[in-house]
Each structure stands twice: as structure tokens, then as C-alpha cells.
Design an enzyme around this catalytic site. Sequence first.
Site, PDB file in Angstrom:
ATOM      1  N   SER A  87       0.847  -1.189   0.000  1.00  0.00           N
ATOM      2  CA  SER A  87       0.000   0.000   0.000  1.00  0.00           C
ATOM      3  C   SER A  87       0.882   1.238   0.000  1.00  0.00           C
ATOM      4  O   SER A  87       2.026   1.196   0.476  1.00  0.00           O
ATOM      5  CB  SER A  87      -0.870  -0.002   1.262  1.00  0.00           C
ATOM      6  OG  SER A  87      -1.493   1.249   1.440  1.00  0.00           O
ATOM      7  N   TYR A 102       0.310  -0.219  10.546  1.00  0.00           N
ATOM      8  CA  TYR A 102      -0.096  -0.606   9.184  1.00  0.00           C
ATOM      9  C   TYR A 102       1.024  -0.272   8.203  1.00  0.00           C
ATOM     10  O   TYR A 102       1.396  -1.095   7.358  1.00  0.00           O
ATOM     11  CB  TYR A 102      -1.388   0.121   8.796  1.00  0.00           C
ATOM     12  CG  TYR A 102      -1.949  -0.289   7.455  1.00  0.00           C
ATOM     13  CD1 TYR A 102      -2.321  -1.606   7.202  1.00  0.00           C
ATOM     14  CD2 TYR A 102      -2.129   0.641   6.429  1.00  0.00           C
ATOM     15  CE1 TYR A 102      -2.851  -1.989   5.969  1.00  0.00           C
ATOM     16  CE2 TYR A 102      -2.663   0.275   5.190  1.00  0.00           C
ATOM     17  CZ  TYR A 102      -3.018  -1.049   4.969  1.00  0.00           C
ATOM     18  OH  TYR A 102      -3.542  -1.425   3.753  1.00  0.00           O
TER      19      TYR A 102
END
Length: 302
Positions: free
Chosen positions: A149, A175
Site C-alpha cells: 500500500s 499498518y
Amino acid sequence: MTGHAPITTPFTAESTAAEVIEGIDLTGQRAIVTGGASGIGIETARALAGAGAEVTLAVRNLAAGERTADDIIAATGNKQVLVAPLDLADRSSVAAFTAEWDGPLHILVNNAGVMACPEARTAEGWELQFATNHLVAAAGGARIASVSSSAHLRSPVVFDDIHFREREYEPWAAYGQSKTANVLFAVEASRRWAGDGITVNALMPGAIRTGLQRHVTEAELDRLRAEVGATEVHWKTPEQGAATSVLVVTSPLLAGVGGRYFEDCNEAELHQPGSRRGVAAYALDPDAAALLWQVSVDLLAS
Ligand SMILES: NC(=O)c1ccc[n+]([C@@H]2O[C@H](COP(=O)([O-])OP(=O)(O)OC[C@H]3O[C@@H](n4cnc5c(N)ncnc54)[C@H](OP(=O)(O)O)[C@@H]3O)[C@@H](O)[C@H]2O)c1
């Protein structure tokens, strides 16, 4: 510097998985899509099955897996869409999945992931996002996609405290770290396995409304965008979101290419300050990739 001119393809942010895979015949190829029963995973699996591959949806929600498999079989006419249980946060589940697997594996899409969840740990005490998004992804295969990501820009892997034992837990840092780990995995796995014809590439699928945002409010998303000066998000459809995953595991344009990071169906440039695009130099650092590999092997052996 990435040290080479980024690879370009005729495809763009608007391309769908079906467009990327058009004309490619995967008959006789066996594929696994982790997290294949929701979001981008469904469309990734649908495209691979549509091109003739045998596709196993590796999922923790078997009922959702069966529903997805039935839907893909009905849509593609390919009956070889299978469902197998896999919980990436449970090592015994991963061991059972790999023990059950028999014969070759040609395509692996490490797509399952969690984002910005509240602090949680696996039975071993590992931080959950790191464990789910990176640790147990290190399985063998032939052409592998490591779904990362742009959030990897939020944090390198903090080797001194990967599991937030010393620092305060921050969901976005956790994350980001796990998504950097996805890129470093592609770098080191390609270095180790290229001689065996195995390539691993990382990718940013784009921004797609899926189950991933379940821990995030709209206000939080606005706050994150404002941080980088972005006023709006260009949302992709799930079919567009699956395109870069499908590209890296099937396109003849990327045959033999590994250890790289793609977004919007093209290899990314190095990240520039103020941008939300590109790949961080720390995510491609071969020394960090080798260290992460060793740390991961040690963790899994412990
Ligand atoms: N959507 C975006 O905007 C976006 C942006 C950048 C990157 N990504 C990446 O794209 C990938 C796919 O995400 P998505 O957007 O399609 O979200 P999603 O709909 O939430 O799909 C994620 C999948 O991962 C599965 N999963 C989570 N934890 C798991 C575990 N411990 N074991 C097995 N499966 C597990 C989920 O299963 P359950 O259904 O059982 O929870 C779900 O099927 C993720 O790696 C994500 O980080 C997405």
C-alpha cells in the site's frame, strides 16, 4: 534511485483486471489468492479463473469463500475454483494449509490484510498487523504478488521495536510498517528465489472501498488526506483495484521481473516529499530486506 528506468506498461489506474489479463491463457496453472472472499481478492480470483487457472480462495470465512467460489464459477464457467481455510494470524492454520497443498503452485497473490485495527496480538504476542500482513506470507511459489500500500510511506520497519513493546501503539504506524514489510519481502524473496524462476513483486492496488476500512471513520480518512495536502481521493472500483495484482502475476511484460513495486499497473518512481505516490527508498533497501528476512525466520522458529 531505483537504479533503473521504471517498467511501463500500456495499462493505467483505470485499467481493470479483465483488461490486464485479456489474451492470457492460464490453463494448467494453479493459483492461490489469500483473502479471496472479499474486496480486491474476489476480483483478483475472478480474473485468474476467467483466464483458465485453478484458483484456491484461501480464507478464514469459509461460508463467504463458498459464496464467492459459486459466484465466480457461475460467471466464468471455470469449475476449478476451490476454497480452503487459512487464518494468517494462526500459525497452526498456516501449517495445516501448506500441509494440505499438494503439487505445484504457479501463482500466489498475498492479498489478505488488515488495516489500522485496534492494538491486538497473536497467540505469540506478535503485533497483529505485522503478523497478518507480513510474517506468514513467506510461502514458496512461482509468480508472487505481495499486496502492499502507499501507506508503507508512513513507516519503515522499526527493527528495534517491531511489535510496539517499547513505543506506544499507533494503528497507522503499525499498518505502514507491515506494508513496508510487504515490499521488503518482495525484494529479498526475489533475490533468494530468482535462480529458481520465482519472482515476487509488491504493489499498491489503489484506493478501493472494501471491508478494509472497517476500523476507520470518514473523519479519520479526511484527517489522513489533509496531512499530505490531498483534498480528494480517486476511488477505484474493485475490478480496477485488482488490476495491478493480476498484472504482476500474469503479464508477459513482467516475466522474470522481481523485487519491484508497482502502482496503477506501472512500476513506481521513488517517492518524492509531498506526494502520496511512489515507493520509499527504505522499502527497497536490500540490507533492510535481508535483515527482515532473518528476523522473520527467527520469529517463526521461536
Ligand atoms: N482497499 C484499499 O483501498 C487498499 C489500499 C491499499 C492496499 N490495500 C491492500 O489490499 C489488500 C486487500 O484488501 P481489501 O481492500 O480487499 O480489503 P478486505 O475486503 O478487508 O479484504 C482483506 C481480506 O483479508 C482477509 N484477512 C484479514 N486478516 C486475515 C487473516 N488473519 N487470515 C486470513 N485472511 C485474513 C479478510 O478476511 P475476512 O473477510 O475474514 O476479514 C479479507 O478477506 C490488503 O492487503 C490491503 O492492505 C487495500
